[in-house]
Scaffold this active site. Sequence first.
Site, PDB file in Angstrom:
ATOM      1  N   LEU A 252      13.042   1.299 -10.446  1.00  0.00           N
ATOM      2  CA  LEU A 252      12.201   2.481  -9.390  1.00  0.00           C
ATOM      3  C   LEU A 252      11.071   1.567  -9.291  1.00  0.00           C
ATOM      4  O   LEU A 252      10.545   0.522  -9.750  1.00  0.00           O
ATOM      5  CB  LEU A 252      11.833   3.458  -9.897  1.00  0.00           C
ATOM      6  N   ASP A 253      10.368   1.592  -7.904  1.00  0.00           N
ATOM      7  CA  ASP A 253       9.842   1.537  -7.285  1.00  0.00           C
ATOM      8  C   ASP A 253       8.642   0.646  -8.264  1.00  0.00           C
ATOM      9  O   ASP A 253       8.069   2.171  -9.121  1.00  0.00           O
ATOM     10  CB  ASP A 253       8.470   1.328  -6.555  1.00  0.00           C
ATOM     11  N   LYS A 254       7.205   0.314  -8.303  1.00  0.00           N
ATOM     12  CA  LYS A 254       5.813  -0.382  -8.942  1.00  0.00           C
ATOM     13  C   LYS A 254       5.194   1.190  -8.803  1.00  0.00           C
ATOM     14  O   LYS A 254       5.121   1.793 -10.340  1.00  0.00           O
ATOM     15  CB  LYS A 254       5.065  -1.635  -8.766  1.00  0.00           C
TER      16      LYS A 254
END
Length: 324
Positions: free
Chosen positions: A150-152
């Site tokens: 997942l993106d930050k």
Amino acid sequence: MKCESGTKIMIKQIPEDFIGARLDKWLKHEVPALKQGMIEMMLRKGSIRVNGVKVKSSYRLVGSDEVLYPDDLGEIKVMDRPKRRKLPVPAQMIKDLRKCILYEDDDILVINKPAGLSAQGGTGQTQHLDSILEAMMGPGHGAPKLVHRLDKDTSGVMVVAKNLKTAQFLTREFSQKTIAKIYWAIVVGVPGKREGEVQLPLEKATFGDLEKIIVNEDGKYASTYYRVKDALGKAFAWLELEPHTGRTHQLRVHCADTRGLNCPILGDGKYGGERAHPQGREQLHLHARAITFTHPNGKTMTFQAELPHHMKATWEKLGLSIKG
């Protein structure tokens, strides 16, 4: 089947995220302890092959490729990696992550990843999910293995493998598209249709020091199903998003681009510009709500993750009822 040296080999299909990537990059992802020199040597000897033939480390992978490599490759120890100074993980970080656990058994760990926490290390990232998980599990248990990302700034449900066998099983599940993921987002504007599918090819592009994903006809196929769950006039909409492919920043681009929904995710200035911040700077409003997959024991499992605080506050502010 045996390679030139007589060692048994494994056949591994290429995950979608690595189609077009260099062979050596994918191998290092599969076995982080592998050094470049070791990869080059094994390729020269034919211990690692693609579709049964010798290739170079720079070979670009395609979807139909099958990589053959020794079955003991994954047993290379972490101690074989170049020595790196690891920063200690603060006890409070471990304590906070424990609160995010949704499920755990001997094979998997399911967490609700907080927004703002990077999955893996990178430039300027001293602490990340990988390091916290390793510290939380402690010595003697082996390093946990992330099987998806997942993106930050994206929060939500993530599945972590606790051993190599489980990691290989789940990676195969992802590559075969048998895992279903549901995301929730607040977008600025309301799509013209209440539900549908966005199909826009994506590729990575560099603009000076900025790296972004753009829509390009020569890019990789990317498909997202969407449904409007609720809307506030024509100003905001609550979307349920189901990616049928797993491209980097796929949902963000499909929402923001004028050839897609033309409704940027609230707080996504990278792809939506100022339109994504109609009421001042906001955090990204994208959340991995649910995931359904098959456990290595054969059982189908579904997990849901509660919204983070900043998204709950927006639901309340807009008068939306959190349901579904």
